[in-house]
Design a protein around this motif. Structure first.
Motif, mmCIF file in Angstrom:
data_model
loop_
_atom_site.group_PDB
_atom_site.id
_atom_site.type_symbol
_atom_site.label_atom_id
_atom_site.label_comp_id
_atom_site.label_asym_id
_atom_site.label_seq_id
_atom_site.Cartn_x
_atom_site.Cartn_y
_atom_site.Cartn_z
ATOM 1 N N THR A 49 53.059 44.078 -81.109
ATOM 2 C CA THR A 49 52.564 43.108 -82.096
ATOM 3 C C THR A 49 53.177 41.741 -81.844
ATOM 4 N N LYS A 50 54.482 41.706 -81.597
ATOM 5 C CA LYS A 50 55.161 40.430 -81.350
ATOM 6 C C LYS A 50 54.699 39.787 -80.047
ATOM 7 N N VAL A 51 54.469 40.602 -79.005
ATOM 8 C CA VAL A 51 53.954 40.074 -77.734
ATOM 9 C C VAL A 51 52.610 39.393 -77.984
ATOM 10 N N ASN A 52 51.738 40.059 -78.727
ATOM 11 C CA ASN A 52 50.419 39.498 -79.020
ATOM 12 C C ASN A 52 50.517 38.207 -79.826
ATOM 13 N N GLU A 53 51.478 38.138 -80.749
ATOM 14 C CA GLU A 53 51.692 36.917 -81.531
ATOM 15 C C GLU A 53 52.143 35.767 -80.632
ATOM 16 N N VAL A 54 53.051 36.051 -79.704
ATOM 17 C CA VAL A 54 53.552 35.034 -78.775
ATOM 18 C C VAL A 54 52.414 34.516 -77.907
ATOM 19 N N VAL A 55 51.604 35.433 -77.382
ATOM 20 C CA VAL A 55 50.479 35.046 -76.521
ATOM 21 C C VAL A 55 49.450 34.232 -77.321
ATOM 22 N N SER A 56 49.126 34.678 -78.526
ATOM 23 C CA SER A 56 48.148 33.971 -79.365
ATOM 24 C C SER A 56 48.609 32.559 -79.704
ATOM 25 N N ALA A 57 49.918 32.402 -79.918
ATOM 26 C CA ALA A 57 50.471 31.094 -80.265
ATOM 27 C C ALA A 57 50.718 30.229 -79.029
ATOM 28 N N LYS A 58 50.394 30.784 -77.846
ATOM 29 C CA LYS A 58 50.603 30.088 -76.569
ATOM 30 C C LYS A 58 52.068 29.669 -76.373
ATOM 31 N N GLU A 59 52.971 30.547 -76.841
ATOM 32 C CA GLU A 59 54.403 30.337 -76.651
ATOM 33 C C GLU A 59 54.817 31.004 -75.337
ATOM 34 N N SER A 60 56.041 30.760 -74.919
ATOM 35 C CA SER A 60 56.535 31.293 -73.648
ATOM 36 C C SER A 60 56.829 32.787 -73.753
ATOM 37 N N LEU A 61 56.088 33.562 -72.973
ATOM 38 C CA LEU A 61 56.307 35.008 -72.934
ATOM 39 C C LEU A 61 57.642 35.328 -72.256
ATOM 40 N N GLY A 62 57.988 34.554 -71.234
ATOM 41 C CA GLY A 62 59.268 34.745 -70.549
ATOM 42 C C GLY A 62 60.446 34.552 -71.482
ATOM 43 N N LYS A 63 60.396 33.519 -72.318
ATOM 44 C CA LYS A 63 61.476 33.277 -73.289
ATOM 45 C C LYS A 63 61.556 34.406 -74.301
ATOM 46 N N PHE A 64 60.384 34.887 -74.731
ATOM 47 C CA PHE A 64 60.365 35.991 -75.692
ATOM 48 C C PHE A 64 60.997 37.248 -75.100
ATOM 49 N N ILE A 65 60.662 37.563 -73.853
ATOM 50 C CA ILE A 65 61.245 38.739 -73.191
ATOM 51 C C ILE A 65 62.753 38.566 -73.052
ATOM 52 N N ALA A 66 63.183 37.380 -72.645
ATOM 53 C CA ALA A 66 64.622 37.116 -72.491
ATOM 54 C C ALA A 66 65.347 37.267 -73.823
ATOM 55 N N SER A 67 64.769 36.753 -74.907
ATOM 56 C CA SER A 67 65.438 36.863 -76.198
ATOM 57 C C SER A 67 65.415 38.299 -76.695
ATOM 58 N N SER A 68 64.355 39.055 -76.355
ATOM 59 C CA SER A 68 64.287 40.468 -76.742
ATOM 60 C C SER A 68 65.358 41.286 -76.029
ATOM 61 N N ARG A 69 65.656 40.929 -74.800
ATOM 62 C CA ARG A 69 66.734 41.598 -74.073
ATOM 63 C C ARG A 69 68.086 41.221 -74.677
ATOM 64 N N LYS A 70 68.228 39.958 -75.006
ATOM 65 C CA LYS A 70 69.510 39.474 -75.542
ATOM 66 C C LYS A 70 69.819 40.079 -76.923
ATOM 67 N N ASP A 71 68.787 40.193 -77.778
ATOM 68 C CA ASP A 71 69.050 40.695 -79.144
ATOM 69 C C ASP A 71 69.031 42.227 -79.241
ATOM 70 N N GLY A 72 68.797 42.912 -78.094
ATOM 71 C CA GLY A 72 68.871 44.369 -78.089
ATOM 72 C C GLY A 72 67.558 45.068 -78.368
ATOM 73 N N THR A 73 66.468 44.318 -78.570
ATOM 74 C CA THR A 73 65.161 44.950 -78.768
ATOM 75 C C THR A 73 64.772 45.728 -77.514
ATOM 76 N N LEU A 74 65.057 45.137 -76.356
ATOM 77 C CA LEU A 74 64.827 45.803 -75.067
ATOM 78 C C LEU A 74 66.176 46.089 -74.426
ATOM 79 N N VAL A 75 66.410 47.338 -74.075
ATOM 80 C CA VAL A 75 67.670 47.732 -73.433
ATOM 81 C C VAL A 75 67.334 48.328 -72.062
ATOM 82 N N ALA A 76 67.907 47.744 -71.016
ATOM 83 C CA ALA A 76 67.621 48.202 -69.648
ATOM 84 C C ALA A 76 67.939 49.678 -69.479
ATOM 85 N N VAL A 77 67.057 50.385 -68.788
ATOM 86 C CA VAL A 77 67.255 51.823 -68.535
ATOM 87 C C VAL A 77 67.974 51.997 -67.230
#
Length: 77
Positions: A49-77
């Motif tokens: 849902t958040k990815v779709n919101e970022v894309v719809s708002a034409k915001e940076s997907l790369g920044k969103f992924i980086a912040s998701s990794r930083k805040d723990g939403t995405l944890v490297a396997v």
């Protein structure tokens, strides 16, 4: 079931795979579009849902992924 999102307009992110069963998100960067980097994600549906919101708002997907990794939403396997 895995869902694949592709991004032609992103300079950093080529594809994102979403696997709700295994709580995994795969990220493919434009620099290596055939490689997926896997991450654990507690709520794959919410992440999608958040990815779709970022894309719809034409915001940076790369920044969103980086912040998701930083805040723990995405944890490297």
């Amino acid at each position: 079931m895995t869902k694949l999102l592709e991004f032609a307009d992103s300079s950093a992110i080529s594809k994102i795979s979403l696997d709700n069963v295994n709580n995994e998100v795969g990220i493919s960067f434009t620099s290596k579009p055939d490689n997926f980097y896997l991450f654990e994600c507690d709520d794959v549906s919410e992440f999608e849902t958040k990815v779709n919101e970022v894309v719809s708002a034409k915001e940076s997907l790369g920044k969103f992924i980086a912040s998701s990794r930083k805040d723990g939403t995405l944890v490297a396997v």
